[in-house]
Design an enzyme around this catalytic site. Structure first.
Site, PDB file in Angstrom:
ATOM      1  CB  SER A 130      -0.780   0.071   1.215  1.00 51.88           C
ATOM      2  OG  SER A 130      -1.688   1.232   1.176  1.00 51.88           O
ATOM      3  CG  HIS A 144      -8.180  -1.603 -12.070  1.00 55.55           C
ATOM      4  ND1 HIS A 144      -9.490  -2.321 -12.131  1.00 55.55           N
ATOM      5  CD2 HIS A 144      -8.246  -1.536 -10.729  1.00 55.55           C
ATOM      6  CE1 HIS A 144     -10.209  -2.584 -11.153  1.00 55.55           C
ATOM      7  NE2 HIS A 144      -9.479  -2.015 -10.035  1.00 55.55           N
ATOM      8  CE  LYS A 200     -16.891  -6.000 -10.638  1.00 58.65           C
ATOM      9  NZ  LYS A 200     -17.290  -5.152  -9.343  1.00 58.65           N
ATOM     10  NE  ARG A 247     -14.700   1.345  -4.183  1.00 55.27           N
ATOM     11  CZ  ARG A 247     -15.354   0.907  -5.289  1.00 55.27           C
ATOM     12  NH1 ARG A 247     -15.301   1.283  -6.387  1.00 55.27           N
ATOM     13  NH2 ARG A 247     -15.950  -0.220  -4.801  1.00 55.27           N
TER      14      ARG A 247
END
Lengths: 356, 356
Positions: A64, A107, A125, A193
């Site tokens: 992270s 991503h 996804k 988000r």
């Protein structure tokens, strides 16, 4: 297109009234890989928990940008290494495959970084923000010779294997209508988000990708796509209703929304019979085979409802162990087709993400 | 748009977890009228049977172009007068109200004839072939001062009154998504009225009118309509998928087809909760109230599943007895809006009926 009634003997007839058993291998039998996890959020927690509970896969590193966050996650799940950067996960020579669990907006960059480091990659996804990013990832993975897969977990679940077998058998006759919806009520919160344009928020990439991907699996390539949408207060797509068709003129009727909890069911109606999947259709769920005369002919009830993310990890591990670069159950071509459909829906809705 | 949470006291909260009882009066209590039936087909048989079994309404005359057909129908149902023409039904001074059960293509001419003869009229759904015909019937009925109603039987059923009360109460919060489908498998048969262009065949006027009318009831006037379709082998509309929106941005996601037996369910998803109506949603059906947390809070199970056409007849009889020219439950303005929507769908599909 399945050819019904080609063989109509007694065996065929009996088969036509029963659902097959799923062929899905036990996730525990998949060859163990060492996993690295990038971005330890909620979905990463569910993923690691599913792996540890239901597979022999080992999560060996988590990264992270926030070292304390990585450490807390590692402690929670007994992961040996916690890193304050993604690069350190990729540099860890024990790591065979990387699971990308960052927000949609990241991503592409994170998966590309992992590919370039020579790691196999499983990407949450929706795969990327758009088809262009997907194309570039697929190209990069091909060049580097690493395994790449979209973590569309539904595709690997046993009840979906039942659906696949029914579709292949022609038991439904010709498929004419597919319906699926995925709506969740999200409190309007600009800090979440899902409402953040810069994180590629909105209903589509998070929820809508499920019915769109399901329709793609059932119908094959879309011949047309028509979308109607409503924006949320931050300008992201709050709701979309989509009609797709395939070359045979079958329809997919799809809905996704952040504004309400919808039934989240799916159905596949053919000329001979139909399948109904209970809500949540995208998670381990009961499948019913129903005749034209409305008789429930058979039901498949999942043996296991929890830990559904273990199946995608097991599939990735089997592919990697076999030296394959993609999965037949969620091929890269189809991931790309789904991303193109999502692009088209957003174009119809007038939604673009900043910086894409 | 319902205003949720305006009053949130304990009584309101309790009410918010329960479905109300239907307010639908017993069809048997409606003042008896003398009915004439025009065109003794299958639906006319179901109608007369429902009246005789569940109401005090009297069917006193039936007319067909074929006198033997009229006679056989009259014998079957114990109807005093059988006529070899529609005009004789209208001339029979005992007849208070005429039920038009001819094919869609003839609704306009037959209903107009009945109106001009000063009879009250109940016209099978779909009301007419198109909105222009509907406008002219409504105008004619207004000029002649007779009662006119579309026989959209669903609107008068007890479970739909439960739905209406829930919508009025704001229990669901803001409605965001309505889904409904009506697909039946029809053997491709050029001789069947549903495949006959000249009889205004196709999925839409027979089956599609149900989900469209349901969406209109829930959403109010449509702000937009988008339709995708497939023609059947005779050129009529074989399948249509439709997305409608209202002024508040709620969506209706609708499908109709002659190619497959679909689930024929309906759902109404709001910000607080949703209603699911089992298939067949348009017939007496169970309604479930489901929370955002997926809890089934309450169910309404219909006391009576058979003879559902009795409710529309009872409503017509009550309106006529009260000297009213239309019903609040299926107002003529809304019938006209639905017909305009059907016109728009057919325009999108490129389907026109010969001679309209």
């Amino acid at each position: 297109m399945p050819q019904p009634h080609q063989a109509d003997g007694p065996a065929q007839h009996a088969a036509g009234r029963q659902l097959p058993a799923p062929r899905t291998p036990s996730p525990r039998d998949a060859p163990p890989l060492n996993w690295g996890v990038i971005a330890p959020g909620g979905i990463a927690g569910s993923f690691v928990d599913a792996l540890h509970t239901h597979t022999e896969q080992r999560v060996v590193a988590v990264g992270s940008r926030d070292p304390e966050r990585a450490r807390a996650f590692a402690d929670r799940f007994g992961i040996p290494a916690a890193y304050g950067s993604y690069a350190e996960v990729l540099d860890d020579q024990r790591v065979d495959i990387v699971y990308i669990a960052s927000p949609h907006s990241a991503h592409f960059a994170h998966a590309l970084q992992a590919i370039e480091a020579g790691r196999h990659v499983l990407v949450e996804k929706a795969f990327t923000r758009n088809a262009r990013e997907a194309e570039r990832l697929i190209e990069a993975a091909g060049e580097r010779g690493v395994f790449l897969m979209e973590a569309m977990w539904t595709r690997f679940l046993p009840h979906i294997d039942v659906v696949r077998q029914v579709l292949d058998s022609g038991l439904l006759g010709e498929v004419r209508t597919v319906a699926a919806d995925h709506g969740q009520f999200m409190n309007p919160d600009a800090a979440h988000r899902l409402f953040a344009p810069e994180l590629a928020g909105g209903a589509l990439l998070d929820l809508g990708v499920y019915p769109v991907s399901f329709a793609s699996m059932v119908l094959g390539p879309f011949a047309s796509l028509t979308a109607v949408g409503e924006k949320a207060f931050t300008g992201v797509d709050g709701q979309a209703s989509i009609v797709v068709t395939n070359e045979s003129g079958a329809h997919g009727v799809l809905n996704t929304t952040l504004f309400a909890r919808t039934p989240t069911t799916a159905s596949i109606s053919g000329t001979h019979a139909r399948l109904e999947i209970e809500g949540d259709f995208y998670a381990p769920a009961t499948v019913r085979l129903i005749s034209r005369e409305r008789e429930v002919l058979d039901s498949y009830v999942p043996a296991q409802r929890e830990g559904g993310l273990c199946y995608e990890a097991a599939e990735a591990a089997r592919c990697v162990a076999a030296g394959r670069l993609e999965s037949d159950l969620m091929p890269l071509d189809e991931t790309l087709r789904v991303m193109r459909a999502l692009d088209e829906i957003r174009r119809d809705l007038g939604v673009a993400y900043p910086g894409e």
